[in-house]
Design an enzyme around this catalytic site. Structure first.
Site, mmCIF file in Angstrom:
data_model
loop_
_atom_site.group_PDB
_atom_site.id
_atom_site.type_symbol
_atom_site.label_atom_id
_atom_site.label_comp_id
_atom_site.label_asym_id
_atom_site.label_seq_id
_atom_site.Cartn_x
_atom_site.Cartn_y
_atom_site.Cartn_z
ATOM 1 N N SER A 21 -7.532 -4.311 1.527
ATOM 2 C CA SER A 21 -8.264 -5.125 2.451
ATOM 3 C C SER A 21 -8.724 -4.461 3.953
ATOM 4 O O SER A 21 -9.388 -5.159 4.811
ATOM 5 C CB SER A 21 -6.898 -6.284 3.025
ATOM 6 O OG SER A 21 -6.091 -5.796 3.582
ATOM 7 N N ASN A 22 -8.073 -3.522 4.216
ATOM 8 C CA ASN A 22 -8.433 -2.943 6.026
ATOM 9 C C ASN A 22 -9.785 -1.815 5.038
ATOM 10 O O ASN A 22 -10.707 -2.230 6.406
ATOM 11 C CB ASN A 22 -6.767 -1.264 5.449
ATOM 12 C CG ASN A 22 -6.067 -2.636 6.402
ATOM 13 O OD1 ASN A 22 -6.075 -2.500 7.618
ATOM 14 N ND2 ASN A 22 -5.618 -2.385 6.565
ATOM 15 N N LEU A 101 0.374 13.652 2.683
ATOM 16 C CA LEU A 101 -0.497 14.080 2.673
ATOM 17 C C LEU A 101 0.361 15.738 2.551
ATOM 18 O O LEU A 101 1.086 16.178 3.387
ATOM 19 C CB LEU A 101 -1.490 14.177 3.647
ATOM 20 C CG LEU A 101 -2.512 13.718 3.276
ATOM 21 C CD1 LEU A 101 -2.968 12.801 5.088
ATOM 22 C CD2 LEU A 101 -3.190 12.925 2.145
ATOM 23 N N HIS A 117 -0.623 1.546 10.518
ATOM 24 C CA HIS A 117 -0.350 1.402 10.289
ATOM 25 C C HIS A 117 0.830 0.141 11.052
ATOM 26 O O HIS A 117 0.373 -0.281 11.939
ATOM 27 C CB HIS A 117 1.337 3.034 10.536
ATOM 28 C CG HIS A 117 2.463 2.462 10.679
ATOM 29 N ND1 HIS A 117 3.049 2.850 9.349
ATOM 30 C CD2 HIS A 117 4.175 1.982 10.892
ATOM 31 C CE1 HIS A 117 4.418 2.291 9.150
ATOM 32 N NE2 HIS A 117 4.720 2.172 10.241
ATOM 33 N N ASP A 149 -0.963 13.704 11.678
ATOM 34 C CA ASP A 149 -0.680 14.724 11.775
ATOM 35 C C ASP A 149 0.100 16.013 10.766
ATOM 36 O O ASP A 149 0.650 14.408 9.358
ATOM 37 C CB ASP A 149 -0.171 15.642 13.053
ATOM 38 C CG ASP A 149 0.800 14.728 13.523
ATOM 39 O OD1 ASP A 149 1.507 13.728 12.672
ATOM 40 O OD2 ASP A 149 1.611 14.794 14.321
ATOM 41 N N GLU A 182 -4.298 -5.539 11.772
ATOM 42 C CA GLU A 182 -5.227 -4.355 11.199
ATOM 43 C C GLU A 182 -6.434 -4.686 11.289
ATOM 44 O O GLU A 182 -6.962 -3.650 11.620
ATOM 45 C CB GLU A 182 -4.233 -4.399 9.755
ATOM 46 C CG GLU A 182 -2.620 -3.955 10.101
ATOM 47 C CD GLU A 182 -2.287 -3.534 9.210
ATOM 48 O OE1 GLU A 182 -3.094 -3.018 8.634
ATOM 49 O OE2 GLU A 182 -1.117 -4.072 8.445
HETATM 50 C C1 GRF Z 1 -1.274 -2.187 5.202
HETATM 51 O O1 GRF Z 1 -0.673 -2.781 5.923
HETATM 52 C C2 GRF Z 1 -1.416 -0.852 6.431
HETATM 53 O O2 GRF Z 1 -1.661 -1.087 7.642
HETATM 54 C C3 GRF Z 1 -0.142 -0.380 5.640
HETATM 55 O O3 GRF Z 1 -0.699 0.032 4.317
HETATM 56 C C4 GRF Z 1 -1.461 -2.206 4.054
HETATM 57 C C5 GRF Z 1 -2.510 -1.625 3.153
HETATM 58 O O4 GRF Z 1 -2.824 -2.684 3.394
HETATM 59 N N1 GRF Z 1 -0.609 1.794 6.037
HETATM 60 P P1 GRF Z 1 -4.564 -3.122 2.375
HETATM 61 O O5 GRF Z 1 -4.251 -2.441 0.968
HETATM 62 O O6 GRF Z 1 -5.135 -2.576 3.856
HETATM 63 O O7 GRF Z 1 -4.713 -4.470 2.357
#
Ligand code: GRF
Length: 215
Positions: A21-22, A101, A117, A149, A182
């Protein structure tokens, strides 16, 4: 730190493992003209059937899968790095990429890897940050976009967005409301970094030339 070269687009390499979703929020910002001079060069996953990868294909974006199971971390990461380089990626965006990583990978893209995050770092690093925050009883929660980092959820902070925890919240509703933040924060952070108008002092991300306090 001058990153942007204004005469050509800034190319993003998105790394994801799940829902995506991000990633989709970033793609939508680009489509809507909110990230001028930024384009997605490739979407990479370590999970072949990640829904985010399928969504990237539907959008007609270049995708790649590098399965990580049974492989040494450094070897796997070297393949990912080679793909990013071949695609001319300027900025690597971790968007729900559920892998640590290797130090070699981080060193290969200094101050060019971003992560999101779902907590106000440095509180609640690691997994299930929203549940951790809810169980701790915080009154304010949120999300952080930061440079990556060598340490987990640790690099210089670019953008944070905070929300109030409501009496009516449970861990799920809180996570849902943080996710909405986010989706705004990631594009904001990309726009800032892609502008090139920034530097890192100590561990503070600041506008370039900002006199501010001395480190
Ligand atoms: C999000 O809550 C992000 O902050 C974390 O993992 C989740 C990923 O969600 N690192 P999506 O796959 O972007 O929906």
């Amino acid at each position: 730190m001058e990153l942007a070269q204004k005469d050509r687009p800034q190319r993003l390499g998105i790394l994801l493992s799940g829902r995506g979703s991000n990633f989709l929020a970033i793609a939508e910002s680009i489509r809507a003209g909110k990230l001028p001079g930024v384009e997605i060069a490739v979407v990479i996953s370590n999970v072949a059937d990640a829904p985010g990868l399928a969504a990237a294909r539907e959008l007609g974006l270049a995708t790649a899968v590098f399965e990580s199971k049974g492989r040494k971390r450094a070897e796997h990461d070297a393949d990912v790095a080679a793909c990013l380089r071949a695609r001319g990626v300027d900025l690597v965006c971790l968007a729900g990429y559920m892998r640590l990583l290797s130090p070699e990978f981080v060193a290969a893209f200094p101050n060019r890897i971003l992560n999101i995050h779902p907590s106000l770092l440095p509180a609640f690093p690691g997994l299930e940050a929203q549940e951790q925050a809810f169980a701790h009883g915080v009154k304010v929660a949120g999300c952080t976009v930061h440079f990556v980092d060598e340490e987990l959820d640790h690099g210089a902070i670019i953008v944070q967005r905070a929300i109030e925890v409501l009496e009516s919240d449970d861990a799920h509703s809180l996570a849902r409301r943080i996710l909405a933040e986010e989706h705004i924060a990631y594009s904001e952070a990309i726009a800032r970094v892609a502008s090139g108008d920034w530097e890192i002092r100590g561990r503070r991300y600041v506008k370039a030339g900002n006199k501010g306090t001395r480190e």
